[in-house]
Design a protein around this motif. Structure first.
Motif, mmCIF file in Angstrom:
data_model
loop_
_atom_site.group_PDB
_atom_site.id
_atom_site.type_symbol
_atom_site.label_atom_id
_atom_site.label_comp_id
_atom_site.label_asym_id
_atom_site.label_seq_id
_atom_site.Cartn_x
_atom_site.Cartn_y
_atom_site.Cartn_z
ATOM 1 N N ASP A 1 -1.184 -5.062 43.365
ATOM 2 C CA ASP A 1 -0.389 -4.067 42.649
ATOM 3 C C ASP A 1 0.804 -4.771 42.009
ATOM 4 O OD1 ASP A 1 -1.984 -1.964 43.503
ATOM 5 O OD2 ASP A 1 -0.539 -1.211 44.990
ATOM 6 N N VAL A 2 1.204 -4.301 40.851
ATOM 7 C CA VAL A 2 2.444 -4.765 40.238
ATOM 8 C C VAL A 2 3.509 -3.735 40.590
ATOM 9 C CG1 VAL A 2 3.675 -5.230 38.082
ATOM 10 C CG2 VAL A 2 1.309 -6.011 38.373
ATOM 11 N N LEU A 3 4.572 -4.216 41.210
ATOM 12 C CA LEU A 3 5.686 -3.350 41.567
ATOM 13 C C LEU A 3 6.852 -3.606 40.623
ATOM 14 C CD1 LEU A 3 5.698 -3.450 45.472
ATOM 15 C CD2 LEU A 3 4.515 -1.872 43.933
ATOM 16 N N LYS A 4 7.510 -2.524 40.246
ATOM 17 C CA LYS A 4 8.713 -2.611 39.431
ATOM 18 C C LYS A 4 9.886 -2.221 40.326
ATOM 19 C CE LYS A 4 9.583 0.646 36.498
ATOM 20 N NZ LYS A 4 9.533 1.547 35.345
ATOM 21 N N ALA A 5 10.784 -3.175 40.542
ATOM 22 C CA ALA A 5 11.993 -2.902 41.322
ATOM 23 C C ALA A 5 13.118 -2.595 40.342
ATOM 24 C CB ALA A 5 12.352 -4.094 42.190
ATOM 25 N N SER A 6 13.628 -1.383 40.382
ATOM 26 C CA SER A 6 14.798 -1.021 39.587
ATOM 27 C C SER A 6 16.009 -1.115 40.497
ATOM 28 C CB SER A 6 14.664 0.399 39.040
ATOM 29 O OG SER A 6 13.554 0.490 38.167
ATOM 30 N N VAL A 7 17.072 -1.748 40.003
ATOM 31 C CA VAL A 7 18.267 -1.972 40.807
ATOM 32 C C VAL A 7 19.439 -1.245 40.164
ATOM 33 C CG1 VAL A 7 19.792 -3.685 41.850
ATOM 34 C CG2 VAL A 7 17.370 -4.232 41.484
ATOM 35 N N TYR A 8 20.119 -0.438 40.984
ATOM 36 C CA TYR A 8 21.262 0.353 40.530
ATOM 37 C C TYR A 8 22.491 -0.001 41.360
ATOM 38 C CZ TYR A 8 17.500 3.391 38.773
ATOM 39 O OH TYR A 8 16.381 3.887 38.151
ATOM 40 N N ILE B 1 8.533 0.949 42.340
ATOM 41 C CA ILE B 1 7.556 1.840 41.712
ATOM 42 C C ILE B 1 6.304 1.041 41.399
ATOM 43 C CG2 ILE B 1 7.100 3.217 39.629
ATOM 44 C CD1 ILE B 1 10.134 3.855 39.617
ATOM 45 N N ASN B 2 5.143 1.629 41.674
ATOM 46 C CA ASN B 2 3.888 1.005 41.279
ATOM 47 C C ASN B 2 3.833 1.075 39.747
ATOM 48 O OD1 ASN B 2 1.101 0.781 40.413
ATOM 49 N ND2 ASN B 2 0.551 0.926 42.582
ATOM 50 N N ALA B 3 3.880 -0.095 39.097
ATOM 51 C CA ALA B 3 3.938 -0.129 37.636
ATOM 52 C C ALA B 3 2.660 0.386 36.988
ATOM 53 C CB ALA B 3 4.238 -1.550 37.156
ATOM 54 N N THR C 1 0.679 2.934 38.225
ATOM 55 C CA THR C 1 0.526 4.383 38.398
ATOM 56 C C THR C 1 1.828 5.153 38.198
ATOM 57 O OG1 THR C 1 0.980 4.262 40.772
ATOM 58 C CG2 THR C 1 -1.337 4.029 40.071
ATOM 59 N N ASN C 2 2.935 4.434 38.128
ATOM 60 C CA ASN C 2 4.276 5.012 38.005
ATOM 61 C C ASN C 2 4.653 5.876 39.219
ATOM 62 O OD1 ASN C 2 6.598 4.832 36.417
ATOM 63 N ND2 ASN C 2 6.284 6.903 35.626
ATOM 64 N N VAL C 3 4.069 5.567 40.385
ATOM 65 C CA VAL C 3 4.344 6.308 41.623
ATOM 66 C C VAL C 3 5.399 5.555 42.427
ATOM 67 C CG1 VAL C 3 3.325 7.047 43.823
ATOM 68 C CG2 VAL C 3 2.063 7.366 41.694
ATOM 69 N N LEU C 4 6.362 6.296 42.951
ATOM 70 C CA LEU C 4 7.410 5.710 43.786
ATOM 71 C C LEU C 4 6.807 5.239 45.109
ATOM 72 C CD1 LEU C 4 10.460 5.142 44.230
ATOM 73 C CD2 LEU C 4 10.615 7.457 45.202
ATOM 74 N N VAL C 5 6.981 3.961 45.415
ATOM 75 C CA VAL C 5 6.445 3.359 46.630
ATOM 76 C C VAL C 5 7.477 3.382 47.746
ATOM 77 C CG1 VAL C 5 5.551 1.206 47.638
ATOM 78 C CG2 VAL C 5 4.843 1.908 45.334
ATOM 79 N N ALA C 6 8.711 2.966 47.430
ATOM 80 C CA ALA C 6 9.760 2.897 48.450
ATOM 81 C C ALA C 6 11.118 2.844 47.778
ATOM 82 C CB ALA C 6 9.571 1.661 49.329
ATOM 83 N N THR C 7 12.136 3.203 48.551
ATOM 84 C CA THR C 7 13.521 3.035 48.116
ATOM 85 C C THR C 7 14.248 2.255 49.201
ATOM 86 O OG1 THR C 7 14.271 5.108 49.122
ATOM 87 C CG2 THR C 7 13.564 5.208 46.812
#
Length: 145
Positions: free
Chosen positions: A73-80, A96-98, A100-106
């Protein structure tokens, strides 16, 4: 709200457990990877912070899992950037799973700025605070291949 910093990476086989999903402890590694790339985008890299005489130490890490991630899976980590105190700062990470655009974890991580030699708490200088709050906004690093 400004666009967050994004870091894309691919889940490796060795990061998965016998259930075929990313092992929970790996998310601490993922937070650390995302922080490293965030620092690179915000201020030229973690070594720049060390060159200035500082390091960071994690004092709190809270992770919440929503759905599993799997090998390849390709994960997209957004950092705030979330909160900046006198000697500490908190960042929020969304994985986020890039595909499927589904949130995996925070995750929410709090770091203390310390002296690079003595490891004593230090006040966050204005230029570091500004770089961490604004320096990586809208940037993306893609290591997913």
């Amino acid at each position: 709200m400004n666009q967050p910093f994004e870091f894309l990476f691919r889940v490796r086989y060795s990061e998965c457990d016998p259930q075929g999903v990313v092992f929970n402890a790996r998310y601490g590694d993922y937070v650390d990877l995302a922080l490293t790339e965030y620092m690179r985008a915000a201020m030229g890299g973690y070594n720049e912070l060390v060159h200035m005489g500082f390091e960071t130490q994690v004092v709190r890490l809270l992770t919440e899992w929503k759905t599993p991630a799997r090998f390849d899976d390709v994960l997209k980590a957004s950092v705030y950037p979330s909160h900046f105190g006198n000697t500490s700062f908190t960042l929020i990470f969304e994985f986020i799973n890039a595909g499927t655009n589904v949130l995996v974890a925070t995750a929410q991580a709090t770091y203390v700025l310390v002296d690079a030699k003595e490891f004593t708490k230090q006040t966050i200088p204005a230029e570091i605070k500004s770089a961490l709050q604004e320096g990586a906004v809208g940037k993306q690093i893609n290591q997913a291949g």
